[in-house]
Design an enzyme around this catalytic site. Structure first.
Site, PDB file in Angstrom:
ATOM      1  N   THR A 522       0.853  -1.180   0.000  1.00 41.16           N
ATOM      2  CA  THR A 522       0.000   0.000   0.000  1.00 41.16           C
ATOM      3  C   THR A 522       0.888   1.228   0.000  1.00 41.16           C
ATOM      4  OG1 THR A 522      -1.812  -1.122   1.102  1.00 41.16           O
ATOM      5  CG2 THR A 522      -1.802   1.261   1.241  1.00 41.16           C
ATOM      6  N   PHE A 524       1.066   5.138   0.855  1.00 42.09           N
ATOM      7  CA  PHE A 524       0.422   6.157   1.689  1.00 42.09           C
ATOM      8  C   PHE A 524       1.006   7.509   1.308  1.00 42.09           C
ATOM      9  CE2 PHE A 524       0.406   2.210   3.962  1.00 42.09           C
ATOM     10  CZ  PHE A 524      -0.786   2.175   4.679  1.00 42.09           C
TER      11      PHE A 524
END
Ligand code: PEP
Ligand code: MN
Length: 620
Positions: A522, A524
């Site tokens: 992921t 961010f």
């Protein structure tokens, strides 16, 4: 035995308890910490826990089975040592580098400048050198310390250097930020007691023929008075002669089990051979080390000591790149000063306020810790709250997920980036691994309900298809799902979250790594009120709308191509209130002030209706 004291215990109460313990034949050390204070008790215990607990200052009594008490994991000390603004032992991976010895002003300053440009925050260099032969270069002594201090002054790096004798501890501590106790001195008990008395972190290297237990007992000498001890594995003497020493990477996971102390690795002395330093550095990161100590020299073949194991600048740069790409795989972030220069200058007393969406243990919290290091991120219920807190100035930074390598973009955050007038100032990539968690004693066959964040559910789709009978409930947060089943004491429910969340909420892990694909990352973004453009920013994000006519997007792409700007992401989102019309988010390689990117931004208004720069920041 470790006695945990009430945090509001007065010096008088502590002194009373200590003298009672002395009357009972034990030796004590009081350790006053920010978050907890304890008395470490050494000696045969001839009193009962009940007698002890009758003292009102006693909060808890921990019986430590290991011979080392304070170093033992059971002592409950925080597993982190602060170096500058970096917490070693947390999600940050710290690289310390520099020459074996301080040889000359010219060589040291050149090295410091080059390392600082690469983002290395800690400079090593020996002023007092323990050499096998008395005929070898012995180091510049205090002159070398002065040069280290000069290098710190110029570059802002912290310096670590070796202290060899007890009588030099004060001198070395005057110039150095971190003291190193070398392998040959791991059991120089007078030296260990002396470094215990100064307010400096200590790197304690493993002795050439020391067992892990002996090493931890060495650390114990320091820990009674100085809790900032970092262990450094640097290779041990074995029958093998192909390398200078045998780098014992087993020691890393073994130590992680036995002690809370951070562990770093020195692959330079561990191998003695320059070309083995990169593979063993990556292996160290893989084994769970918290950092590295590496020897580098502008001209290794002519170094006065340890040239054969010293890297060139180019080799160190290659190593940093390799570590940077491996870090997210092991859930860490390589500490590089240019990735967040604002943090390097914020003083410890005014702790940076960072917000994320979710509960403690959420992946966003891990990302915030990975990016900022020494902060206490604050969780808020929903993504818009993160943006609101940063926009109102209540928090300096927010950390939000923007895309996942399996499940795609987190559209709500793209929309919020447009809605709020904030800037992207950094990014973090994290490997995300999901686990099936349930309250203690609950078995997989008891489960009827499953709680999970929609993103987590999407990333575990294949696992969930094996359980079509479970009712799936979407929640606001991965760690929040665990908190919920815990609070409800649910015996028929499970949640999907990180191992960190399992630890925080003390629940069972029924199945590990249930994401569809282990290559699950992921990304961010870090948001702030003001842009923070500096020369190491190499990525620019924009959002724009085009007129609703044929070839409109093509015209934009053509401009970008003509200016040789590399497009690394393109995402379209519906424009609210204008059905079937879209806006476009783009990430470009390059600094906003570079000729190519600024030229594109100069002409882009000719073929767009609206255009907003979301930020320019260093890519992760
Ligand atoms: C050093 O780091 O320069 C050094 C002398 O290391 P060790 O004590 O591990 O041999
Ligand atoms: Mn050396």
């Amino acid at each position: 035995m470790i006695i945990v004291l009430r945090q509001d215990a007065s010096p008088r109460e502590i002194a009373d308890l200590e003298s009672w313990l002395h009357d009972h034949g034990t030796v004590t050390t009081v350790i006053r910490g920010e978050e907890r204070s304890v008395i470490a008790v050494i000696g045969a215990i001839h009193f009962s826990g009940k007698e002890l607990e009758s003292h009102s200052v006693v909060l808890e009594v921990l019986r430590i089975s290991q011979p080392y008490k304070i170093a033992s994991r059971e002592s409950g000390f925080a597993p982190q040592v602060k170096i500058g603004n970096v917490l070693v032992g947390g999600p940050k991976f710290l690289v310390m580098a520099g020459p074996c010895a301080v040889e000359s002003r010219e060589i040291l300053l050149e090295t410091a400048r080059r390392l600082s440009e690469m983002g290395v925050t800690v400079l090593r260099g020996g002023a007092f050198k323990p050499r096998t032969s008395p005929y070898s270069f012995q180091g510049l002594g205090e002159e070398g310390l002065k040069l280290l201090a000069e290098a710190r002054e110029e570059t802002g790096m912290l310096v670590v250097t070796e202290v060899m004798t007890a009588d030099k501890v004060d001198l070395v501590a005057r110039y150095a930020d971190i003291l190193q106790v070398g392998a040959r001195n791991m059991q120089n008990f007078d030296l260990l007691k002396a470094v215990a008395e100064v307010d400096r972190p200590v790197i304690l290297k493993r002795g050439l023929a020391a067992t892990i237990d002996e090493w931890l007992m060495g650390a114990e000498y320091i820990l009674g008075r100085n809790q900032k001890v970092i262990l450094c594995e640097r290779g041990i003497r074995t029958f093998e002669t192909k390398t200078r020493n045998t780098l014992d990477l087993n020691a890393v996971p073994v130590l992680k089990e036995l002690t809370h102390l951070p562990v770093i690795v020195d692959p330079s002395h561990g191998t003695g051979v320059r070309r083995y330093v990169l593979p063993m550095s990556l292996a160290s990161m893989g084994a769970g080390a918290d950092g590295l100590l590496i020897e580098v020299h502008p001209d290794p073949d002519h170094a006065l000591s340890d040239g054969a194991q010293s890297l060139t600048f180019a080799e160190l740069q290659r190593l940093l790149k390799a570590l940077q790409s491996m870090a997210p795989v092991v859930g860490r972030e390589l500490e590089l000063s240019w990735r967040h220069p604002e943090i390097a200058t914020s003083s410890a007393s005014q702790k940076t306020q960072v917000v994320y969406q979710g509960e403690p243990g959420a992946f966003s919290e891990t990302a915030a810790l990975a990016f900022f290091g020494d902060v206490k991120p604050v969780g808020v219920p929903a993504f818009p709250n993160v943006f609101e807190k940063v926009a109102s100035g209540e928090s300096a930074y927010g950390v939000v997920p923007i895309e996942n390598s399996l499940a795609g973009s987190i559209n709500q955050n793209y929309d919020l980036l447009l809605e709020f007038d904030l800037s992207i100032v950094g990014e973090v990539k994290l490997r995300v691994s999901h686990n099936l968690l349930a309250n203690r004693g609950v078995r997989e066959k008891d489960i009827k309900k499953l709680y999970g964040h929609p993103q987590a559910l999407a990333q575990c789709d294949r696992f969930l298809r094996l359980h079509p009978d479970w009712t799936v409930y979407q929640t606001y947060d991965t760690a929040g799902s665990v908190k919920m089943i815990k609070e409800q004491e649910a015996s028929d429910a499970a949640a999907i979250a990180s191992l960190q969340a399992a630890k925080i909420y003390d629940v069972d892990v029924l199945a590990e790594a249930i994401e569809d694909n282990p290559q699950n990352y992921t990304r961010f973004v870090v948001i702030a009120k003001e842009p923070r453009v500096h020369d190491r920013c190499d990525k620019t994000s924009v959002v724009f709308t085009t007129p609703n006519k044929p070839g409109a997007l093509f015209a934009v792409l053509q401009l970008i191509a003509n200016h040789e700007v590399n497009l690394v992401k393109l995402e379209s989102r519906p424009i609210p209130g204008r059905p079937w019309e879209y806006m476009f988010y783009m990430d470009w390689e390059g600094n906003i002030e570079s000729p190519n990117v600024s030229a594109v931004l100069g002409v882009l208004p000719e073929c767009t209706e609206t255009l907003k720069v979301l930020g320019c920041y260093p890519s992760a």
